[in-house]
Design a protein around this motif. Structure first.
Motif, PDB file in Angstrom:
ATOM      1  N   TRP A  87     -10.977  10.225   0.739  1.00 58.31           N
ATOM      2  CA  TRP A  87      -9.920   9.348   1.238  1.00 58.31           C
ATOM      3  C   TRP A  87     -10.154   9.087   2.721  1.00 58.31           C
ATOM      4  N   GLY A  88     -10.296   7.818   3.075  1.00 50.31           N
ATOM      5  CA  GLY A  88     -10.336   7.456   4.483  1.00 50.31           C
ATOM      6  C   GLY A  88      -8.910   7.347   5.007  1.00 50.31           C
ATOM      7  N   ILE A  89      -8.696   7.797   6.237  1.00 48.88           N
ATOM      8  CA  ILE A  89      -7.380   7.665   6.882  1.00 48.88           C
ATOM      9  C   ILE A  89      -7.495   6.515   7.873  1.00 48.88           C
ATOM     10  N   HIS A  90      -6.760   5.434   7.586  1.00 46.31           N
ATOM     11  CA  HIS A  90      -6.959   4.166   8.296  1.00 46.31           C
ATOM     12  C   HIS A  90      -5.725   3.781   9.112  1.00 46.31           C
ATOM     13  N   VAL A  91      -5.991   3.171  10.248  1.00 47.97           N
ATOM     14  CA  VAL A  91      -4.931   2.570  11.065  1.00 47.97           C
ATOM     15  C   VAL A  91      -5.322   1.114  11.327  1.00 47.97           C
ATOM     16  N   ALA A  92      -4.372   0.330  11.832  1.00 46.30           N
ATOM     17  CA  ALA A  92      -4.703  -1.047  12.222  1.00 46.30           C
ATOM     18  C   ALA A  92      -5.723  -0.996  13.349  1.00 46.30           C
ATOM     19  N   SER A  95      -4.334  -0.835  16.813  1.00 46.54           N
ATOM     20  CA  SER A  95      -3.271   0.141  17.116  1.00 46.54           C
ATOM     21  C   SER A  95      -3.727   1.099  18.211  1.00 46.54           C
ATOM     22  N   ASN A  96      -2.771   1.826  18.779  1.00 48.17           N
ATOM     23  CA  ASN A  96      -3.082   2.781  19.854  1.00 48.17           C
ATOM     24  C   ASN A  96      -3.452   4.157  19.309  1.00 48.17           C
ATOM     25  N   TYR A  97      -3.414   4.332  17.990  1.00 47.62           N
ATOM     26  CA  TYR A  97      -3.738   5.636  17.410  1.00 47.62           C
ATOM     27  C   TYR A  97      -5.255   5.848  17.440  1.00 47.62           C
ATOM     28  N   LYS A  98      -5.674   6.943  18.061  1.00 50.04           N
ATOM     29  CA  LYS A  98      -7.107   7.203  18.197  1.00 50.04           C
ATOM     30  C   LYS A  98      -7.571   8.430  17.409  1.00 50.04           C
ATOM     31  N   THR A  99      -6.693   9.410  17.254  1.00 49.67           N
ATOM     32  CA  THR A  99      -7.064  10.654  16.573  1.00 49.67           C
ATOM     33  C   THR A  99      -6.062  10.967  15.475  1.00 49.67           C
ATOM     34  N   LEU A 100      -6.455  11.887  14.602  1.00 48.55           N
ATOM     35  CA  LEU A 100      -5.570  12.304  13.517  1.00 48.55           C
ATOM     36  C   LEU A 100      -4.272  12.885  14.068  1.00 48.55           C
ATOM     37  N   ALA A 149       1.265  -4.277   6.158  1.00 48.83           N
ATOM     38  CA  ALA A 149       2.156  -3.284   6.775  1.00 48.83           C
ATOM     39  C   ALA A 149       1.563  -2.712   8.065  1.00 48.83           C
ATOM     40  N   LEU A 150       0.255  -2.408   8.048  1.00 46.62           N
ATOM     41  CA  LEU A 150      -0.370  -1.837   9.246  1.00 46.62           C
ATOM     42  C   LEU A 150      -0.508  -2.891  10.345  1.00 46.62           C
ATOM     43  N   THR A 151      -0.776  -4.130   9.935  1.00 41.38           N
ATOM     44  CA  THR A 151      -0.960  -5.208  10.913  1.00 41.38           C
ATOM     45  C   THR A 151       0.358  -5.548  11.610  1.00 41.38           C
ATOM     46  N   ASN A 152       1.462  -5.565  10.834  1.00 39.17           N
ATOM     47  CA  ASN A 152       2.742  -5.937  11.461  1.00 39.17           C
ATOM     48  C   ASN A 152       3.550  -4.731  11.941  1.00 39.17           C
ATOM     49  N   GLY A 153       2.987  -3.511  11.733  1.00 36.39           N
ATOM     50  CA  GLY A 153       3.610  -2.317  12.316  1.00 36.39           C
ATOM     51  C   GLY A 153       4.744  -1.700  11.509  1.00 36.39           C
ATOM     52  N   THR A 154       4.944  -2.146  10.257  1.00 36.62           N
ATOM     53  CA  THR A 154       5.992  -1.511   9.440  1.00 36.62           C
ATOM     54  C   THR A 154       5.518  -0.173   8.861  1.00 36.62           C
ATOM     55  N   ALA A 155       4.210   0.102   8.971  1.00 36.65           N
ATOM     56  CA  ALA A 155       3.654   1.426   8.652  1.00 36.65           C
ATOM     57  C   ALA A 155       2.536   1.688   9.659  1.00 36.65           C
ATOM     58  N   ASP A 156       2.164   2.968   9.807  1.00 38.59           N
ATOM     59  CA  ASP A 156       1.213   3.334  10.854  1.00 38.59           C
ATOM     60  C   ASP A 156      -0.173   3.700  10.345  1.00 38.59           C
ATOM     61  N   TYR A 157      -0.239   4.332   9.173  1.00 39.59           N
ATOM     62  CA  TYR A 157      -1.564   4.657   8.628  1.00 39.59           C
ATOM     63  C   TYR A 157      -1.552   4.589   7.116  1.00 39.59           C
ATOM     64  N   PHE A 158      -2.757   4.514   6.552  1.00 38.62           N
ATOM     65  CA  PHE A 158      -2.919   4.288   5.113  1.00 38.62           C
ATOM     66  C   PHE A 158      -4.142   5.050   4.638  1.00 38.62           C
ATOM     67  N   MET A 159      -3.952   5.832   3.571  1.00 33.99           N
ATOM     68  CA  MET A 159      -5.063   6.597   2.997  1.00 33.99           C
ATOM     69  C   MET A 159      -5.515   5.927   1.703  1.00 33.99           C
ATOM     70  N   TRP A 160      -6.806   5.615   1.640  1.00 31.22           N
ATOM     71  CA  TRP A 160      -7.368   4.955   0.453  1.00 31.22           C
ATOM     72  C   TRP A 160      -8.841   5.331   0.369  1.00 31.22           C
ATOM     73  N   ARG A 175      -9.212   0.489  11.230  1.00 35.96           N
ATOM     74  CA  ARG A 175     -10.108   1.432  11.888  1.00 35.96           C
ATOM     75  C   ARG A 175      -9.938   2.767  11.161  1.00 35.96           C
ATOM     76  N   ARG A 176     -11.045   3.385  10.760  1.00 38.13           N
ATOM     77  CA  ARG A 176     -10.956   4.678  10.067  1.00 38.13           C
ATOM     78  C   ARG A 176     -11.079   5.791  11.089  1.00 38.13           C
ATOM     79  N   ILE A 177     -10.079   6.686  11.120  1.00 43.32           N
ATOM     80  CA  ILE A 177     -10.128   7.724  12.150  1.00 43.32           C
ATOM     81  C   ILE A 177     -10.474   9.102  11.587  1.00 43.32           C
ATOM     82  N   ALA A 178     -10.443   9.248  10.271  1.00 41.24           N
ATOM     83  CA  ALA A 178     -10.825  10.546   9.679  1.00 41.24           C
ATOM     84  C   ALA A 178     -10.992  10.373   8.176  1.00 41.24           C
ATOM     85  N   ASP A 179     -11.551  11.403   7.543  1.00 35.23           N
ATOM     86  CA  ASP A 179     -11.664  11.469   6.078  1.00 35.23           C
ATOM     87  C   ASP A 179     -10.896  12.682   5.578  1.00 35.23           C
TER      88      ASP A 179
END
Length: 283
Positions: A87-92, A95-100, A149-160, A175-179
């Protein structure tokens, strides 16, 4: 001809089924196997099994175990993919999120309640030492819903699944920040109890056909190119994915079932342990 309905995600793991259908391998055994793509994933397929909308589901192990324990009249008849799902952990991307660590106490996009994307959010939170009861969810149904959801900010991260999501990373949408790999075999084949009672021989034939296909799948000439074209992937990514993926022709063991259930219990995703016979049946 006996009609059997089957459901699975529209992902590269399931190409062996489509090749067998195209080659009329089920038809040759007088089986009309009707495949339905379910982009919403495991939560939706659990409901389809309960409602009789599908007879078979190629489904995430943790999701179907959870639902059988909760009363879904279905059994696991075999492991389908033995390797973990990565599972990749993804953010927009912007976004300002850089780490898990930045994602603690933020909102998770999930396909639906009881889905793999929700259950693995609990696994990841537990791994990171976060308080799992503080997880907040936004239901987005599909990967397209997650993009929105990630693009408009109604959610912050998505695992897929990491490789199916890679084109969105390549395009600069995610952007994938972790697995976060699953700590168990990822996909199993589950069949409704009613079908197992009425048509055990048909299910046995279906498993024999798909097992023959998956056993030789990696040696099909140019299979990497076929997969890359069908699923809009880069050939190099598909080659990496193939090197990490192992299909199975075996039944789920009691030890592995106990491992899955113990972890789900620890995460408070289930509130009791089911017996092996309640969850697994060999045909």
């Amino acid at each position: 001809m006996k009609t059997i309905k089957i459901a699975g995600v529209p992902e590269h793991f399931n190409l062996p089924w489509h090749l067998s259908l195209e080659n009329k391998e089920f038809e040759s055994q007088n089986i009309d196997l009707q495949w339905r793509d379910v982009p919403e994933g495991t939560g939706k397929m659990c409901q389809m099994l309960r409602d009789g909308e599908t007879d078979i589901a190629v489904i995430l192990s943790e999701g179907i175990v959870k639902d059988i324990v909760a009363g879904n009249p279905t059994k696991i008849v075999q492991v389908y993919v033995d390797s973990p799902l990565i599972w990749g952990i993804h953010v927009a991307a912007k976004s300002n999120y850089k780490t898990l660590a930045d994602l603690e106490n933020t909102k998770v996009a999930i396909s639906r309640l009881g889905s793999g994307s929700q259950l693995m959010a609990y696994v990841n939170a537990y791994n990171q030492g976060w308080e799992t009861d503080k997880l907040r969810f936004k239901i987005v149904n599909t990967i397209d819903g997650a993009v929105e959801a990630l693009t408009n900010g109604t959610a912050d991260y998505f695992m897929w699944e990491r490789f199916m999501t890679k084109p969105l990373v390549d395009k600069g949408i995610f952007r994938r920040i972790a697995d976060c790999p699953t700590p168990w075999p990822c996909f199993v084949i589950a069949v409704r109890d009613e079908i197992l009672e009425k048509e055990p021989e048909i299910i046995h034939k279906i498993l024999a056909i798909i097992n023959k296909k998956t056993a030789s799948f990696k040696s099909i000439p140019d299979i990497d190119s076929v997969l890359a074209h069908k699923y809009q992937q880069k050939t190099a990514d598909i080659q990496e994915w193939l090197s990490l993926t192992e299909w199975s022709q075996e039944q789920l063991t009691e030890e592995m079932l106990n491992n899955i259930q113990n972890q789900l219990l620890k995460l408070k995703i289930i509130n009791k342990i089911g017996t092996f016979d309640e969850i697994v049946k060999t045909v």
